[in-house]
Design an enzyme around this catalytic site. Sequence first.
Site: not given
Length: 336
Positions: A190, A247
């Site tokens: 990610k 994120t």
Amino acid sequence: MTKEIAVLGAGSWGTALASALAAQNYHVRIWARDSEQIAEMKAERENRRYLPGVRLTENVYPEADLEKALDRAEIFLYAVPAQGFRQVFEQTLPYLRPEAILVNAAKGIERGSLLRLSEIVFQSRPEARYVVLSGPSHAEEVGKGLPTTLVAAAGERLLAEEIQDLLMSDSLRIYTSTDIVGVELGGALKNIIALGAGISDGMGYGDNAKAAMMTRGLTEMARLGIASGAQEATFFGLAGIGDLIVTCTSMHSRNRRCGILIGQGLSPAEASAKVGMVVEGMFTTEAAYELARAKGIQMPITEHIYEVIQGRMDAREAVKRLMTRKKKHEREEEFI
């Protein structure tokens, strides 16, 4: 009886986890090799360098001496940058008792070897009681006691449940998993997509582009994960889409901030230096690029971000090439 916990790494995440554990009255030693940082933490009862504003309670003991930090430790919690994990883990080997639980909170793939961090552990200690801790979690919020959910993954569910019991509180909710591969890769990959989302934001491409980046990025994450032995469902849980959302959308994310700076015209090296802390996605992109090639997996977003951070392609050209790839059905690959 109060558990003895050693936190290895006094960055923002290690400090936040130490603070969360101390709030439950555990005896927590937090180690860093920087003796000046440790002395400051002892004197100020705060990690002003990496997590300002979070006060360390009296049952958090900053320690620069590794042997003292690990004395009588029942839980070894590793919170060091992924590329430094092997070195720190090997330093702790002489102190590991068979019953100790090793909890890894770092997110990344080792460059060169292309190993996940659990693979590094099991190379030296095949019998290790290993748990990976991951999920959507900024240290700044965990340190302040804001509600956060994480996932603890271990080969045996009962082991994961031990860490679930250790960490659960009114501000930390822990779920369990037995998919170590998926949880580790979700947390690592990610960061690549967050770099891309930041680059898109830095170029002013808006919400539509970022949503596409995240959605197709998740497809790539699952594709590599399944090829590596992970469960598809893991990428639609906390360690996958959950961590991806937080994120890619938050300014707490150093990967997104680095990407924004690259999108605004800074070189990757300049952007990393300006962020001022380790940007894991810069290293993980290289490792994932090589891993995908070795496995024959197509990861076009990862490949183009790799070319950008290597300085071989302009970010706008990368977007143009991604947008003009040959047409296809959205789910025709089914992650293979």
